[in-house]
Design an enzyme around this catalytic site. Structure first.
Site, mmCIF file in Angstrom:
data_model
loop_
_atom_site.group_PDB
_atom_site.id
_atom_site.type_symbol
_atom_site.label_atom_id
_atom_site.label_comp_id
_atom_site.label_asym_id
_atom_site.label_seq_id
_atom_site.Cartn_x
_atom_site.Cartn_y
_atom_site.Cartn_z
ATOM 1 N N HIS A 149 -5.222 -6.501 4.436
ATOM 2 C CA HIS A 149 -5.472 -7.793 5.077
ATOM 3 C C HIS A 149 -4.512 -8.056 6.227
ATOM 4 O O HIS A 149 -4.399 -9.182 6.695
ATOM 5 C CB HIS A 149 -5.383 -8.921 4.048
ATOM 6 C CG HIS A 149 -6.468 -8.878 3.026
ATOM 7 N ND1 HIS A 149 -6.612 -9.846 2.041
ATOM 8 C CD2 HIS A 149 -7.484 -7.991 2.810
ATOM 9 C CE1 HIS A 149 -7.650 -9.547 1.272
ATOM 10 N NE2 HIS A 149 -8.183 -8.422 1.720
ATOM 11 N N ASP B 269 -4.792 -5.950 -0.194
ATOM 12 C CA ASP B 269 -4.415 -7.299 0.255
ATOM 13 C C ASP B 269 -3.489 -7.147 1.454
ATOM 14 O O ASP B 269 -3.601 -6.168 2.183
ATOM 15 C CB ASP B 269 -3.772 -8.081 -0.891
ATOM 16 C CG ASP B 269 -4.038 -9.579 -0.799
ATOM 17 O OD1 ASP B 269 -3.606 -10.175 0.195
ATOM 18 O OD2 ASP B 269 -4.672 -10.145 -1.702
#
Length: 417
Positions: free
Chosen positions: A263, A240
């Site tokens: 991310h 993430d």
């Protein structure tokens, strides 16, 4: 008479030096002294760690809790302050989190609360054993996999078990000030690797955080309601955000850090709650992104019922992007899993944002995307010396509801005047 005075002064000098030397010593509390071993159950080691911490915390002066080399199974613990003097938590061994589903509902693994002058270091490793929990970690998408029922617990606890099981952060700091985390590793966290809440003046440096690219919600470092946080010379590879900066933050500085996979580094998600949400004075400087979903991103929810707020005074400078999907991204229509009205208009005001000296490769044609709010357009957005190459050497930029300027080289051609 005078020789006696001289002897007295000499004695007092020796006594002062001895006391001074003693006051600078660090009292060590070894967890093995309190019964921690590699063969012990997680709950037994937890008791040993808590006892060592409690005595260290009470010690008047500088003291440390030492975890020697070895592997220690450790259950969820909360190490509380306030404490007397400077404290260290020295991890030289490997700490291993439980992997039984019955423990997943606890929202933390190792937590420090209400402490000033704390240093966490030692070269050791936190192993969250996240692979045991990731297969179930899909609740936020609406596709939860049932977990085993704990028959001996009450209905209320079972409810909490299903509600919170997937929020277990490996290392959590609540109300911790004037402190440092350095030279440790975190592997395979079940949820966030590090979570800082209501902290001030905390330095994080030379840490390595790692989880597979497809591991869900394994943010590297999440910061909320905090100020004067510095992240430096670290490597973050996760599933993430490498660093996620939530509402209520100020003066967050990230330097000389590698991100990928993951991310990217994100500010958000702002605007979903009914309270005013502000973030100010953020900088990301001298960083590298490789194979990430996003590079530098600001995201807000398009919630018309939100109380509003602002995101301002951000600097992104001297950043290398290598095969990044969205290198530069402002997204004020952030609406994952259709959890909001995508046609709404964000009330968060974004202003005074500088993107400077950003270069490398984008895996998508739209290398620069500035998608701002209709009701609260972005103000004073600057693109300076951008050199991003898309697939086949072609890239573009897109802007909506943005007021700003472009300076220096612009590749792709700027969508700002």
């Amino acid at each position: 008479m005078y020789p006696r005075v001289g002897l007295g002064i000499a004695f007092l000098s020796i006594l002062v030096v001895a006391c001074s030397s003693r006051s600078h010593r660090t009292k060590v509390f070894n967890v093995k002294t309190y019964g921690a071993t590699g063969n012990s159950r997680a709950d037994m080691n937890s008791k040993a760690f808590l006892k060592a911490w409690t005595e260290s915390c009470k010690w008047s002066g500088k003291s440390s809790v030492l975890i020697p080399k070895g592997t220690y199974h450790l259950g969820s613990i909360v190490l509380k302050g306030p404490c007397n003097g400077r404290k260290e938590f020295v991890i030289k061994g490997m700490l291993r989190s439980p992997n039984q589903p019955s423990t997943f509902f606890i929202d933390h693994w190792i937590t420090f609360q209400n402490i000033n002058n704390l240093r966490i270091h030692g070269g050791g490793t936190l192993d969250g054993q996240g692979a045991s929990a990731w297969p179930y970690n899909k609740c936020k998408t609406g596709s939860c996999k049932p977990l085993p029922v704990i028959t001996e617990r009450s209905a209320t606890v079972v409810f909490n078990y299903f509600k919170f099981w997937n929020d277990q952060q490996s290392l959590r700091l609540d109300f911790v000030n004037d402190s440092e985390i350095s030279n440790i590793k975190s592997l395979n966290s079940k949820n966030f690797h590090f979570n800082l809440f209501a902290c001030n003046r905390v330095n994080i440096r030379q840490v390595t955080l790692s989880a597979p690219a497809d591991s869900p919600n394994t943010d590297g470092i999440h910061v909320s309601s905090s100020g004067n946080i510095n992240i430096d010379k670290s490597v973050i590879s996760t599933g993430d955000d490498c660093v996620s900066i939530g509402p209520g933050n100020r003066d967050i500085h990230i330097t000389n850090t590698f991100c990928g996979p993951g991310h990217g580094i994100s500010v958000g998600s702002m605007g979903k709650s009914g309270t005013k949400e502000d973030v100010t004075s953020i900088s990301v400087v001298n960083c590298t992104f490789r194979g990430t979903l996003n590079g530098v991103q600001i995201k807000t929810w398009p919630e018309p019922t939100a109380a509003g707020g602002f995101a301002s005074n951000f600097t992104y400078d001297n950043i290398l992007m290598e095969n990044v999907d969205n290198p530069i991204f402002i997204n004020q229509q952030y609406c994952p899993f259709n959890l909001c009205n995508p046609q709404g208009s964000s009330k968060i005001q974004i202003s005074n944002i500088l993107f400077r000296n950003i270069w490398g490769t984008s895996t998508t044609k739209d290398a620069v995307k500035l998608k701002c709010s209709k009701s609260n357009p972005c103000h004073n957005i600057a693109l300076e010396n951008i050199n991003l190459i898309g697939p086949g050497g072609v890239a573009s930029s897109s802007c909506s509801n943005v007021h700003g300027r472009s300076l220096g080289r612009q590749k792709p051609p700027s969508c700002l005047s």
